[in-house]
Scaffold this motif. Structure first.
Motif, short mmCIF file in Angstrom:
data_model
loop_
_atom_site.label_atom_id
_atom_site.label_comp_id
_atom_site.label_asym_id
_atom_site.label_seq_id
_atom_site.Cartn_x
_atom_site.Cartn_y
_atom_site.Cartn_z
N ALA A 107 0.82 -1.22 0.00
CA ALA A 107 0.00 0.00 0.00
C ALA A 107 0.85 1.26 0.00
O ALA A 107 0.38 2.33 -0.40
CB ALA A 107 -0.93 0.00 1.22
N GLN A 108 2.10 1.14 0.43
CA GLN A 108 3.01 2.29 0.47
C GLN A 108 4.02 2.24 -0.68
O GLN A 108 4.98 3.03 -0.69
CB GLN A 108 3.77 2.30 1.80
N SER A 109 3.82 1.35 -1.64
CA SER A 109 4.81 1.12 -2.69
C SER A 109 4.25 1.44 -4.07
O SER A 109 3.04 1.53 -4.26
CB SER A 109 5.29 -0.34 -2.65
N HIS A 110 5.17 1.57 -5.03
CA HIS A 110 4.79 1.82 -6.41
C HIS A 110 5.27 0.72 -7.36
O HIS A 110 4.58 0.36 -8.30
CB HIS A 110 5.33 3.18 -6.87
N VAL A 111 6.48 0.22 -7.10
CA VAL A 111 7.02 -0.87 -7.92
C VAL A 111 7.44 -1.99 -6.99
O VAL A 111 8.31 -1.81 -6.13
CB VAL A 111 8.23 -0.42 -8.77
N VAL A 112 6.81 -3.16 -7.13
CA VAL A 112 7.04 -4.29 -6.25
C VAL A 112 7.65 -5.44 -7.04
O VAL A 112 7.08 -5.89 -8.04
CB VAL A 112 5.72 -4.76 -5.59
N GLY A 113 8.80 -5.91 -6.58
CA GLY A 113 9.47 -7.01 -7.24
C GLY A 113 9.12 -8.34 -6.61
O GLY A 113 8.99 -8.44 -5.40
N LEU A 114 8.96 -9.37 -7.44
CA LEU A 114 8.63 -10.71 -6.95
C LEU A 114 9.62 -11.72 -7.50
O LEU A 114 10.00 -11.66 -8.68
CB LEU A 114 7.22 -11.11 -7.38
N SER A 115 10.03 -12.65 -6.64
CA SER A 115 10.84 -13.77 -7.11
C SER A 115 9.89 -14.93 -7.36
O SER A 115 8.74 -14.75 -7.74
CB SER A 115 11.93 -14.11 -6.10
N TRP A 116 10.34 -16.16 -7.11
CA TRP A 116 9.55 -17.34 -7.42
C TRP A 116 9.64 -18.28 -6.23
O TRP A 116 10.27 -17.98 -5.23
CB TRP A 116 10.08 -18.03 -8.68
N GLY A 117 8.97 -19.41 -6.32
CA GLY A 117 9.03 -20.41 -5.26
C GLY A 117 7.67 -20.67 -4.64
O GLY A 117 6.75 -19.85 -4.70
N GLU A 118 7.57 -21.84 -4.02
CA GLU A 118 6.31 -22.26 -3.42
C GLU A 118 5.85 -21.33 -2.31
O GLU A 118 4.66 -21.05 -2.16
CB GLU A 118 6.45 -23.69 -2.86
N THR A 119 6.79 -20.83 -1.51
CA THR A 119 6.43 -19.96 -0.39
C THR A 119 5.83 -18.65 -0.89
O THR A 119 4.79 -18.19 -0.41
CB THR A 119 7.65 -19.68 0.50
N VAL A 120 6.50 -18.03 -1.86
CA VAL A 120 5.99 -16.77 -2.41
C VAL A 120 4.64 -16.99 -3.06
O VAL A 120 3.71 -16.19 -2.88
CB VAL A 120 7.00 -16.18 -3.42
N PHE A 121 4.49 -18.08 -3.79
CA PHE A 121 3.20 -18.38 -4.43
C PHE A 121 2.09 -18.50 -3.39
O PHE A 121 0.99 -17.98 -3.57
CB PHE A 121 3.31 -19.67 -5.24
N ALA A 122 2.38 -19.18 -2.28
CA ALA A 122 1.37 -19.38 -1.23
C ALA A 122 0.96 -18.04 -0.61
O ALA A 122 -0.21 -17.82 -0.30
CB ALA A 122 1.90 -20.32 -0.15
N VAL A 123 1.92 -17.14 -0.44
CA VAL A 123 1.60 -15.81 0.11
C VAL A 123 0.70 -15.05 -0.86
O VAL A 123 -0.32 -14.46 -0.46
CB VAL A 123 2.88 -15.02 0.40
N LEU A 124 1.05 -15.07 -2.13
CA LEU A 124 0.23 -14.37 -3.13
C LEU A 124 -1.16 -14.97 -3.22
O LEU A 124 -2.15 -14.26 -3.46
CB LEU A 124 0.91 -14.44 -4.50
N ASP A 125 -1.24 -16.28 -3.01
CA ASP A 125 -2.54 -16.96 -3.08
C ASP A 125 -3.46 -16.51 -1.95
O ASP A 125 -4.68 -16.64 -2.05
CB ASP A 125 -2.31 -18.47 -3.01
N ALA A 126 -2.86 -15.99 -0.86
CA ALA A 126 -3.65 -15.53 0.29
C ALA A 126 -3.96 -14.03 0.21
O ALA A 126 -4.58 -13.49 1.13
CB ALA A 126 -2.90 -15.84 1.58
N PHE A 127 -3.56 -13.37 -0.87
CA PHE A 127 -3.84 -11.94 -1.02
C PHE A 127 -5.35 -11.70 -1.07
O PHE A 127 -6.11 -12.49 -1.64
CB PHE A 127 -3.24 -11.41 -2.32
N SER A 128 -5.77 -10.59 -0.50
CA SER A 128 -7.14 -10.13 -0.65
C SER A 128 -7.21 -9.14 -1.81
O SER A 128 -6.21 -8.53 -2.18
CB SER A 128 -7.62 -9.46 0.65
N ARG A 129 -8.39 -8.98 -2.38
CA ARG A 129 -8.57 -8.02 -3.47
C ARG A 129 -8.44 -6.60 -2.94
O ARG A 129 -9.07 -6.24 -1.95
CB ARG A 129 -9.95 -8.21 -4.10
N GLN A 130 -7.62 -5.80 -3.60
CA GLN A 130 -7.43 -4.41 -3.20
C GLN A 130 -7.30 -3.55 -4.44
O GLN A 130 -7.13 -4.06 -5.56
CB GLN A 130 -6.20 -4.27 -2.29
N GLU A 131 -7.38 -2.24 -4.23
CA GLU A 131 -7.26 -1.30 -5.35
C GLU A 131 -5.97 -0.50 -5.20
O GLU A 131 -5.54 -0.18 -4.09
CB GLU A 131 -8.46 -0.34 -5.39
N ALA A 132 -5.36 -0.20 -6.33
CA ALA A 132 -4.14 0.61 -6.34
C ALA A 132 -4.10 1.42 -7.63
O ALA A 132 -4.27 0.86 -8.72
CB ALA A 132 -2.92 -0.28 -6.21
#
Length: 313
Positions: A107-132
């Motif tokens: 929410a305080q960022s403009h450009v967010v970098g993502l790597s790969w892996g099961e852990t990162v995928f699981a975190v993204l899978d738990a994201f809630s819908r938001q607006e930016a």
């Protein structure tokens, strides 16, 4: 003012703010103090234990262990979760809590970098819908070539962006390119430049921590380890961060001249203001080294991992 009188003042201000719910503007008038001093005294009351704040959520954190490890390892943002009794719920609690913390930072960022892996995928899978309104997700290093997995890197930025209806850029190339000339020329290709330009502007990134076994798990990398990590004694690898191996002393084992990683340069990655890592049990030793040497500004793991880290200090 004596220490006793100062303590009484801190308690009075805290009571007015937390219990009586007085606005800071009213407290300023009541005590004839500036907003800066009121805020400072509220922080001091919390630090001295005059105020004890209990937050009731689905996530129980070990505040004592967080404080001990934060001081020992000089990291400001450390999150240690108590594990639920049911083993089946442990992974879900970690990833949902991590998603909450990561999205608060996004929410305080403009450009967010993502790597790969099961852990990162699981975190993204738990994201809630938001607006930016002004947000881009980008890869900052190539793909891990684990295409039979749900966590292939191309899906990461797409998955995150879908939670925000945001834009994303990808690096359609492998994580490691052994041929130096090919790697350097490929960065200049039009299909790559936008992602690398975005990666250079990251104000936040999310990564997992790996072990050398994460390399062995991918056939293309396992059979080419000597070429990917020239001159590296793989027995000395304590962990993997940003695609690079590091030792128990927190030294990356690949110098710039021999770095075969198709990625934003390591020195630029380490300058990103917020660098989140979510750690699984297998990377406990790596977590200690990554914390001690400042690879990440924010780290999230469970109480079990924290206790292993504490024993290794």
């Amino acid at each position: 003012m004596t220490d006793k009188e100062h303590t009484l003042l801190l308690a009075s201000i805290a009571q007015d703010f937390y219990l009586s719910k007085l606005p800071i503007s009213d407290i300023m008038k009541k005590y004839d103090l500036s907003r800066y001093l009121i805020t400072k005294y509220l922080d001091e009351a919390l630090a001295r234990g005059i105020v004890d704040i209990n937050i009731h959520t689905d996530y129980a954190r070990n505040a004592k262990l967080e404080k001990q490890l934060s001081q020992a390892l000089n990291i400001k943002h450390l999150y240690i979760l108590r594990e639920p009794v049911s083993p089946s719920k442990r992974q879900g609690v970690l990833t949902s809590f991590a998603a909450h913390q990561v999205q608060a930072a996004i929410a305080q960022s403009h450009v967010v970098g993502l790597s790969w892996g099961e852990t990162v995928f699981a975190v993204l899978d738990a994201f809630s819908r938001q607006e930016a309104d002004d947000l881009t997700f980008t890869q900052y290093l190539g793909e891990n070539m684990k295409y039979r997995s749900s966590s292939g890197s191309m899906r990461m930025v797409q998955k995150a962006a879908s939670s925000y209806d945001a834009g994303y850029t990808t690096i359609p190339g492998p994580l490691y390119i052994v041929n130096d000339q090919v790697r350097q020329v490929l960065i200049q290709e039009p299909s790559m430049t936008e992602a690398f330009e975005n990666a250079a502007q990251m104000d936040m990134l999310l990564s997992g921590l790996g072990t050398i076994e994460s390399i062995n798990a991918i056939p293309a990398w396992r059979s080419a380890k000597k070429a990917i990590f020239p001159g590296v004694d793989l027995d000395q690898v304590a962990g993997m961060a940003f695609g690079r191996p590091y030792d128990i002393n927190g030294n990356f084992l690949i110098d710039q001249a021999n770095d075969k990683t198709f990625s934003l340069p390591l020195e630029q990655i380490l300058q990103v203001p917020r660098r989140f890592a979510v750690v699984q049990a297998s990377a406990a030793l790596g977590a200690l080294r990554a914390l001690r040497w400042g690879f990440f500004t924010d780290m999230i793991f469970t109480e079990t991992i924290a206790m292993k880290v504490q024993k290794l200090l």
